[in-house]
Motif scaffolding. Structure first.
Motif, PDB file in Angstrom:
ATOM      1  N   LYS A 113      47.653  75.380  28.774  1.00 38.54           N
ATOM      2  CA  LYS A 113      48.762  74.791  28.028  1.00 38.54           C
ATOM      3  C   LYS A 113      49.801  74.141  28.939  1.00 38.54           C
ATOM      4  N   GLU A 114      50.177  74.852  29.994  1.00 39.68           N
ATOM      5  CA  GLU A 114      51.249  74.380  30.857  1.00 39.68           C
ATOM      6  C   GLU A 114      50.734  73.707  32.125  1.00 39.68           C
ATOM      7  N   LYS A 115      49.410  73.644  32.262  1.00 37.61           N
ATOM      8  CA  LYS A 115      48.761  72.973  33.396  1.00 37.61           C
ATOM      9  C   LYS A 115      49.174  73.552  34.752  1.00 37.61           C
ATOM     10  N   GLU A 116      49.492  74.838  34.769  1.00 38.56           N
ATOM     11  CA  GLU A 116      49.833  75.524  36.016  1.00 38.56           C
ATOM     12  C   GLU A 116      48.558  76.038  36.661  1.00 38.56           C
ATOM     13  N   PRO A 117      48.518  76.113  37.981  1.00 33.25           N
ATOM     14  CA  PRO A 117      47.333  76.692  38.630  1.00 33.25           C
ATOM     15  C   PRO A 117      47.258  78.197  38.350  1.00 33.25           C
ATOM     16  N   PHE A 118      46.062  78.729  38.353  1.00 31.01           N
ATOM     17  CA  PHE A 118      45.867  80.161  38.141  1.00 31.01           C
ATOM     18  C   PHE A 118      46.523  80.914  39.286  1.00 31.01           C
ATOM     19  N   ASN A 119      47.402  81.854  38.961  1.00 32.80           N
ATOM     20  CA  ASN A 119      48.129  82.627  39.961  1.00 32.80           C
ATOM     21  C   ASN A 119      47.379  83.942  40.195  1.00 32.80           C
ATOM     22  N   GLU A 120      46.411  83.892  41.091  1.00 31.53           N
ATOM     23  CA  GLU A 120      45.564  85.061  41.335  1.00 31.53           C
ATOM     24  C   GLU A 120      46.359  86.232  41.897  1.00 31.53           C
ATOM     25  N   GLU A 121      47.320  85.955  42.766  1.00 31.23           N
ATOM     26  CA  GLU A 121      48.115  87.030  43.362  1.00 31.23           C
ATOM     27  C   GLU A 121      48.877  87.809  42.287  1.00 31.23           C
ATOM     28  N   SER A 122      49.493  87.097  41.359  1.00 32.33           N
ATOM     29  CA  SER A 122      50.220  87.741  40.272  1.00 32.33           C
ATOM     30  C   SER A 122      49.263  88.511  39.361  1.00 32.33           C
ATOM     31  N   PHE A 123      48.118  87.924  39.059  1.00 32.17           N
ATOM     32  CA  PHE A 123      47.112  88.589  38.224  1.00 32.17           C
ATOM     33  C   PHE A 123      46.664  89.895  38.876  1.00 32.17           C
ATOM     34  N   VAL A 124      46.379  89.848  40.164  1.00 33.10           N
ATOM     35  CA  VAL A 124      45.922  91.038  40.898  1.00 33.10           C
ATOM     36  C   VAL A 124      47.018  92.102  40.903  1.00 33.10           C
ATOM     37  N   ASN A 125      48.265  91.703  41.176  1.00 33.10           N
ATOM     38  CA  ASN A 125      49.369  92.670  41.168  1.00 33.10           C
ATOM     39  C   ASN A 125      49.504  93.345  39.819  1.00 33.10           C
ATOM     40  N   ARG A 126      49.414  92.571  38.768  1.00 32.66           N
ATOM     41  CA  ARG A 126      49.639  93.103  37.432  1.00 32.66           C
ATOM     42  C   ARG A 126      48.505  94.008  36.953  1.00 32.66           C
ATOM     43  N   MET A 127      47.332  93.889  37.530  1.00 34.64           N
ATOM     44  CA  MET A 127      46.249  94.808  37.156  1.00 34.64           C
ATOM     45  C   MET A 127      46.599  96.240  37.525  1.00 34.64           C
ATOM     46  N   PRO A 183      47.677  85.650  29.158  1.00 32.24           N
ATOM     47  CA  PRO A 183      48.803  84.767  29.492  1.00 32.24           C
ATOM     48  C   PRO A 183      48.526  83.853  30.689  1.00 32.24           C
ATOM     49  N   PHE A 184      47.674  84.283  31.582  1.00 31.54           N
ATOM     50  CA  PHE A 184      47.333  83.449  32.732  1.00 31.54           C
ATOM     51  C   PHE A 184      46.490  82.250  32.305  1.00 31.54           C
ATOM     52  N   ILE A 185      45.524  82.480  31.431  1.00 31.78           N
ATOM     53  CA  ILE A 185      44.695  81.377  30.930  1.00 31.78           C
ATOM     54  C   ILE A 185      45.551  80.421  30.106  1.00 31.78           C
ATOM     55  N   PHE A 186      46.469  80.989  29.336  1.00 30.39           N
ATOM     56  CA  PHE A 186      47.360  80.146  28.534  1.00 30.39           C
ATOM     57  C   PHE A 186      48.156  79.199  29.435  1.00 30.39           C
ATOM     58  N   LYS A 187      48.710  79.728  30.537  1.00 35.67           N
ATOM     59  CA  LYS A 187      49.497  78.887  31.453  1.00 35.67           C
ATOM     60  C   LYS A 187      48.637  77.800  32.088  1.00 35.67           C
ATOM     61  N   VAL A 188      47.398  78.120  32.398  1.00 35.15           N
ATOM     62  CA  VAL A 188      46.504  77.123  32.999  1.00 35.15           C
ATOM     63  C   VAL A 188      46.201  76.011  31.998  1.00 35.15           C
TER      64      VAL A 188
END
Length: 192
Positions: free
Chosen positions: A110-124, A103-108
């Motif tokens: 498709k939706e042109k959002e920057p990669f949210n590393e903090e959210s990715f790290v939390n969700r791991m 979902p993070f790659i999709f947002k980058v």
């Protein structure tokens, strides 16, 4: 529209990882994909094997392998090591992180959002844990401090079997132990 996003993602990742050793690591675990990988340039459309694009599967796992080897972010390596200690195979641990990455790659892309590393790290942090009886208004188990409905509920479908309630998922399809079915493959991302 979805095929366009998948093809764009596949093309971009293929360019970034075309000659990397990370691909070799993944292909060593997927010898059945080596021939397909060699002919990926000649494919006219995305391939779908049991609802999984095998080329994208290799690319996503290569992204995670790169994160592990480069320790960037360092939490990826720690998460994979933690999952292996909990009984996941190395491949299954990497696949769990790759599932979370989708979902993070999709947002980058498709939706042109920057990669949210903090959210990715939390969700791991929730990978490998059962969610139990988690209500939408409960605090999210990823540690973000947000309510579950405002945080990880949106990605629960990407997490597959590794984060389901025990009653819905009696077997962890990644885990290899005497109590698990030997040779069982994941029932979501990465199954062939």
């Amino acid at each position: 529209m979805e095929n366009e996003v998948t093809t764009d993602m596949e093309s971009q990742l293929a360019k970034d990882f075309a000659e990397d050793c990370y691909i070799d690591v993944i292909l060593s675990e997927h010898p059945e994909l080596k021939v397909l990988w060699g002919h990926r340039i000649n494919l006219r459309s995305p391939i779908d094997i049991n609802a999984t694009n095998p080329v994208l599967h290799v690319l996503l796992e290569a992204v995670v392998e790169k994160q592990v080897q480069d320790k960037n972010p360092p939490e990826t390596k720690k998460t994979v090591e933690r999952l292996v200690k909990e009984g996941f195979s190395g491949h299954a641990a990497r696949a769990a992180v790759a599932s979370l990455l989708i979902p993070f790659i999709f947002k980058v892309l498709k939706e042109k959002e920057p990669f949210n590393e903090e959210s990715f790290v939390n969700r791991m942090g929730i990978l490998g844990h059962t969610l139990g009886k988690l209500g939408r208004n409960d605090r999210c188990p990823c540690g973000s401090g947000k309510k579950y409905k405002k945080c990880c509920e949106e990605i629960k479908d990407y997490l597959g079997e590794c984060c389901k309630t025990p009653s819905k998922s009696p077997l962890n399809p990644y885990k290899s132990s005497k109590n698990q079915l030997q040779g069982r493959k994941p029932q979501h991302y990465g199954e062939y």
